[in-house]
Scaffold this motif. Structure first.
Motif, PDB file in Angstrom:
ATOM      1  N   GLY A 288     -12.853  -3.632  -8.232  1.00 43.92           N
ATOM      2  CA  GLY A 288     -11.769  -4.178  -9.057  1.00 43.92           C
ATOM      3  C   GLY A 288     -10.978  -5.235  -8.305  1.00 43.92           C
ATOM      4  N   ASP A 289     -10.809  -5.012  -7.021  1.00 49.87           N
ATOM      5  CA  ASP A 289     -10.089  -5.973  -6.186  1.00 49.87           C
ATOM      6  C   ASP A 289     -10.816  -7.320  -6.227  1.00 49.87           C
ATOM      7  N   ILE A 290     -12.128  -7.280  -6.077  1.00 42.55           N
ATOM      8  CA  ILE A 290     -12.916  -8.520  -6.039  1.00 42.55           C
ATOM      9  C   ILE A 290     -13.011  -9.139  -7.439  1.00 42.55           C
ATOM     10  N   LEU A 291     -13.300  -8.301  -8.436  1.00 45.09           N
ATOM     11  CA  LEU A 291     -13.469  -8.833  -9.793  1.00 45.09           C
ATOM     12  C   LEU A 291     -12.198  -9.483 -10.313  1.00 45.09           C
ATOM     13  N   SER A 292     -11.045  -8.885  -9.995  1.00 44.01           N
ATOM     14  CA  SER A 292      -9.820  -9.442 -10.569  1.00 44.01           C
ATOM     15  C   SER A 292      -9.507 -10.810  -9.963  1.00 44.01           C
ATOM     16  N   ASP A 293      -9.893 -11.039  -8.716  1.00 46.65           N
ATOM     17  CA  ASP A 293      -9.704 -12.382  -8.156  1.00 46.65           C
ATOM     18  C   ASP A 293     -10.687 -13.374  -8.777  1.00 46.65           C
TER      19      ASP A 293
ATOM     20  N   ALA B 137     -11.918 -13.220 -11.792  1.00 44.99           N
ATOM     21  CA  ALA B 137     -11.446 -13.476 -13.165  1.00 44.99           C
ATOM     22  C   ALA B 137     -10.247 -14.427 -13.157  1.00 44.99           C
ATOM     23  N   ALA B 138      -9.311 -14.199 -12.222  1.00 46.43           N
ATOM     24  CA  ALA B 138      -8.121 -15.061 -12.162  1.00 46.43           C
ATOM     25  C   ALA B 138      -8.516 -16.487 -11.795  1.00 46.43           C
ATOM     26  N   GLU B 139      -9.435 -16.615 -10.882  1.00 48.43           N
ATOM     27  CA  GLU B 139      -9.815 -17.936 -10.390  1.00 48.43           C
ATOM     28  C   GLU B 139     -10.535 -18.742 -11.486  1.00 48.43           C
ATOM     29  N   VAL B 140     -11.473 -18.096 -12.213  1.00 46.29           N
ATOM     30  CA  VAL B 140     -12.206 -18.866 -13.226  1.00 46.29           C
ATOM     31  C   VAL B 140     -11.321 -19.183 -14.438  1.00 46.29           C
ATOM     32  N   SER B 141     -10.234 -18.426 -14.596  1.00 46.39           N
ATOM     33  CA  SER B 141      -9.382 -18.717 -15.744  1.00 46.39           C
ATOM     34  C   SER B 141      -8.301 -19.744 -15.399  1.00 46.39           C
ATOM     35  N   GLY B 142      -8.220 -20.176 -14.175  1.00 46.29           N
ATOM     36  CA  GLY B 142      -7.250 -21.222 -13.847  1.00 46.29           C
ATOM     37  C   GLY B 142      -6.895 -21.194 -12.384  1.00 46.29           C
ATOM     38  N   SER B 143      -6.113 -20.205 -11.982  1.00 47.32           N
ATOM     39  CA  SER B 143      -5.710 -20.136 -10.586  1.00 47.32           C
ATOM     40  C   SER B 143      -5.241 -18.733 -10.288  1.00 47.32           C
ATOM     41  N   VAL B 144      -5.638 -18.241  -9.137  1.00 45.75           N
ATOM     42  CA  VAL B 144      -5.209 -16.897  -8.742  1.00 45.75           C
ATOM     43  C   VAL B 144      -3.680 -16.882  -8.557  1.00 45.75           C
ATOM     44  N   GLY B 145      -3.113 -18.070  -8.333  1.00 48.17           N
ATOM     45  CA  GLY B 145      -1.670 -18.179  -8.121  1.00 48.17           C
ATOM     46  C   GLY B 145      -0.829 -17.933  -9.360  1.00 48.17           C
TER      47      GLY B 145
ATOM     48  N   VAL C 165       0.848  -1.196   0.000  1.00 48.56           N
ATOM     49  CA  VAL C 165       0.000   0.000   0.000  1.00 48.56           C
ATOM     50  C   VAL C 165       0.883   1.245   0.000  1.00 48.56           C
ATOM     51  N   THR C 166       1.964   1.220   0.776  1.00 52.56           N
ATOM     52  CA  THR C 166       2.879   2.371   0.813  1.00 52.56           C
ATOM     53  C   THR C 166       3.404   2.672  -0.587  1.00 52.56           C
ATOM     54  N   LEU C 167       3.861   1.641  -1.301  1.00 54.15           N
ATOM     55  CA  LEU C 167       4.436   1.869  -2.634  1.00 54.15           C
ATOM     56  C   LEU C 167       3.376   2.380  -3.601  1.00 54.15           C
ATOM     57  N   ARG C 168       2.203   1.752  -3.596  1.00 54.18           N
ATOM     58  CA  ARG C 168       1.151   2.164  -4.533  1.00 54.18           C
ATOM     59  C   ARG C 168       0.774   3.622  -4.314  1.00 54.18           C
ATOM     60  N   LYS C 169       0.613   3.994  -3.037  1.00 50.34           N
ATOM     61  CA  LYS C 169       0.136   5.352  -2.750  1.00 50.34           C
ATOM     62  C   LYS C 169       1.253   6.373  -2.947  1.00 50.34           C
ATOM     63  N   ALA C 170       2.433   6.065  -2.395  1.00 53.13           N
ATOM     64  CA  ALA C 170       3.510   7.058  -2.460  1.00 53.13           C
ATOM     65  C   ALA C 170       3.954   7.301  -3.897  1.00 53.13           C
ATOM     66  N   LEU C 171       3.942   6.265  -4.724  1.00 52.20           N
ATOM     67  CA  LEU C 171       4.411   6.432  -6.113  1.00 52.20           C
ATOM     68  C   LEU C 171       3.272   6.839  -7.054  1.00 52.20           C
ATOM     69  N   GLY C 172       2.066   7.005  -6.522  1.00 56.85           N
ATOM     70  CA  GLY C 172       0.939   7.431  -7.375  1.00 56.85           C
ATOM     71  C   GLY C 172       0.626   6.411  -8.458  1.00 56.85           C
ATOM     72  N   LEU C 173       0.610   5.129  -8.094  1.00 52.33           N
ATOM     73  CA  LEU C 173       0.354   4.069  -9.087  1.00 52.33           C
ATOM     74  C   LEU C 173      -1.160   3.920  -9.230  1.00 52.33           C
ATOM     75  N   PHE C 174      -1.731   4.715 -10.128  1.00 53.19           N
ATOM     76  CA  PHE C 174      -3.192   4.877 -10.144  1.00 53.19           C
ATOM     77  C   PHE C 174      -3.919   3.730 -10.837  1.00 53.19           C
ATOM     78  N   ALA C 175      -3.217   2.975 -11.666  1.00 54.47           N
ATOM     79  CA  ALA C 175      -3.904   1.929 -12.446  1.00 54.47           C
ATOM     80  C   ALA C 175      -3.377   0.551 -12.058  1.00 54.47           C
ATOM     81  N   ASN C 176      -4.279  -0.338 -11.734  1.00 48.86           N
ATOM     82  CA  ASN C 176      -3.903  -1.728 -11.495  1.00 48.86           C
ATOM     83  C   ASN C 176      -4.430  -2.544 -12.663  1.00 48.86           C
ATOM     84  N   VAL C 177      -3.533  -3.208 -13.357  1.00 50.27           N
ATOM     85  CA  VAL C 177      -3.906  -3.891 -14.598  1.00 50.27           C
ATOM     86  C   VAL C 177      -3.658  -5.383 -14.432  1.00 50.27           C
ATOM     87  N   ARG C 178      -4.724  -6.173 -14.550  1.00 56.02           N
ATOM     88  CA  ARG C 178      -4.597  -7.617 -14.350  1.00 56.02           C
ATOM     89  C   ARG C 178      -5.169  -8.374 -15.531  1.00 56.02           C
TER      90      ARG C 178
END
Ligand code: NAI
Length: 493
Positions: free
Chosen positions: A249-254, A256-264, A105-118
């Motif tokens: 987005g946090d919930i949807l991306s998990d 999407a990852a899970e139905v496509s194979g594995s969140v791992g 969270v520190t890195l995302r906020k401090a560096l202004g990483l506004f887009a999470n792309v999964r």
């Protein structure tokens, strides 16, 4: 995953072993738990593919915390990240208790990483994976309920502020359109809950519609998040790019990852104007750390996104195709099935050996050299006339709505008391006896449309409530913007 047109410059032969003239510096944090194992595996594949990178190792996370750095990112790590502007990061353990701040969270906020792309695509050979999935979730990364502004206000009530800005919405939505163009995507689905949150989610939806109108070449749609999430779980093939707010987005991306194979096996990119960070979606997996069995795929897919970001499309395609081919051949780590599983090193070796090969069960991935979306320009704030309309005063009170209304009205307040709500539901005037009332009340003092109470007047009103023994917790100013109410009505009002 890139559904891109073939790049004529792409040569799928194994990378030449000649030393590249210039190497691109990246900061590399191996992270905690399984981090060192998977980072070493990923680095071996990057090197085998001839990725022209110069690695600047940094120490963040557990070792930094233990060395007395409470936020887990020492000064020298910040300097390296700022110098390189790109960070490939292994998972970080956040120690429980002790007041440690999450490095992520520190890195995302401090560096202004506004887009999470999964990106998420059907995983070859994974049991339970749906076929035909090829979608990307683009999540706003800084605002919404994740601003982390929470308060306990009464013995019964806690609150979390949902902050949404025009600039924040416009930036992520424009980024999603730029991403769709750069990756030859055809459709963008926006998901919000604006049937309920008409102001916050409504702003996101309105800006989406406005930006969509500038891009007639891309099909667009809006879905309410609840039905959207349900459809994503049951018909994921129907989606191409999804753009949404932080929590959804946090919930949807998990999902999407899970139905496509594995969140791992999912990687993610965190993109900002000044820096970008690439990481696996999973955590540091302390339960299997040091055993040599961790799956390096999530970090590898993050590294592929990083190569695309750096303009190394050729190496990104080489690695992605070799990874798909490896999985297709049934070579996998234990998390994807115990039978016939190989260790982290053996899996990395198998991928490195297949560099130059392509998957057979699906078209190969061909990233475009210009697949890095341009960073969006956001419109300057537009001045809009704002007039003061009144004030909402929140009180801690134990009693009935009528008792509270009587006490307030005996003070002859100006602007007048027009409504009392409890948990957003109107309970005075004309409330319903069935409504459960807690100890947290919102009292609205609203002037007529042609009046504008002064700040001093409203301040004095709050003072009188407090002097009369009412326990004021907080206030919210009520404003009209170009004559339109900038506040919601109470439910049932
Ligand atoms: P986790 O993702 O580390 O582990 C959940 C389960 O998945 C475990 O059984 C683990 O063995 C398995 N797993 C995870 N990654 C795997 C891989 N690559 N290969 C094989 N199996 C894998 O989540 P958990 O246990 O909730 O968190 C552990 C630590 O990781 C915590 O300190 C948490 O704060 C941190 N974390 C860090 C993240 C990051 O750095 N981005 C993200 C999520 C959690």
């Amino acid at each position: 995953m890139s559904r891109t047109t073939p790049d004529p410059a792409l040569n799928t032969a194994v990378a030449a072993s000649a030393e590249p003239a210039t190497r691109i510096p990246i900061a590399l944090a191996e992270g905690d738990g399984i981090g060192p194992e998977i980072t070493a595996a990923v680095r071996r594949i990057l090197e085998a593919a001839g990725a022209p990178l110069a690695y600047e190792p940094i120490v963040i996370g557990e070792r930094a915390y233990l060395a007395g750095c409470p936020h887990g990112v020492p000064d020298e790590a910040w300097s390296a990240i700022r110098r390189c502007r790109v960070l490939l990061k292994g998972p970080i353990t956040t120690p429980q208790g002790g007041g440690y701040k999450s490095v992520n969270v520190t890195l995302r906020k401090a560096l202004g990483l506004f887009a999470n792309v999964r990106p998420c695509a059907s995983l070859p050979g994974a049991s339970g994976a749906r076929a035909g999935i090829d979608l990307t979730v683009i999540r706003e990364n800084e605002e919404d309920l994740y601003a982390g502004i929470e308060h306990r206000q009464t013995p019964e009530t806690v609150q979390c502020l949902k902050l949404v800005t025009r600039a924040g919405c416009e930036r992520i939505i424009r980024y999603a359109f730029a991403y769709a163009r750069a990756h030859n995507r055809r459709k963008i689905t926006c998901m919000t809950k604006d049937n309920i949150m008409k102001m916050t989610d409504g702003l996101f939806h309105r800006i989406f519609d406005a930006v969509a109108a500038e891009h007639p070449e891309i099909a667009t749609e809006h879905q309410i998040i609840d039905i959207g999430a349900a459809r994503l779980a049951t018909r994921p093939q129907a989606y191409d790019v999804i753009v949404t707010m932080n929590l959804y987005g946090d919930i949807l991306s998990d999902i999407a990852a899970e139905v496509s194979g594995s969140v791992g096996t999912a990687g993610s990119a965190n993109i900002g104007a000044q820096a970008a960070m690439f990481e696996a979606v999973h955590g540091s997996a302390p339960d299997i750390a040091g055993k040599g069995i961790a799956n390096p795929s999530g970090l590898l897919m993050a590294a592929v996104q990083m190569l695309v970001h750096l303009g190394c499309a050729r190496e990104a395609s080489l690695i992605h195709n070799a990874w798909l081919r490896t999985l297709e051949e049934g070579i996998h780590t234990a998390d994807l099935g115990a039978s016939g599983a190989v260790g982290t090193q053996a899996f990395a070796d198998a991928v490195a050996k297949r560099l130059g090969e392509e998957p057979q069960s699906r078209p190969p991935v061909l990233y475009r050299a210009d697949a890095r979306p341009a960073l969006p320009e956001v419109a300057e704030p537009r001045p809009e006339p704002r007039t003061r309309a009144g004030i909402d005063v929140f009180l801690h009170f134990v009693g009935s709505p009528e008792m509270l209304a009587e006490r307030i009205r005996s003070l002859a307040p100006h602007p007048p008391l027009t409504m009392i709500t409890n948990r957003g539901v109107k309970v005075w005037p004309d409330g319903h006896p069935e409504t459960l009332c807690t100890d947290h009340w919102r009292c609205r003092f609203l002037a007529g449309e042609r009046e504008e109470p002064s700040f001093a007047e409203l301040h004095a009103l709050v003072g009188r409530l407090a002097e009369a023994g009412l326990e004021v917790i907080k206030t919210e100013g009520l404003y009209r913007f170009a004559g339109r109410a900038g506040f919601s009505a109470g439910q049932g009002a």
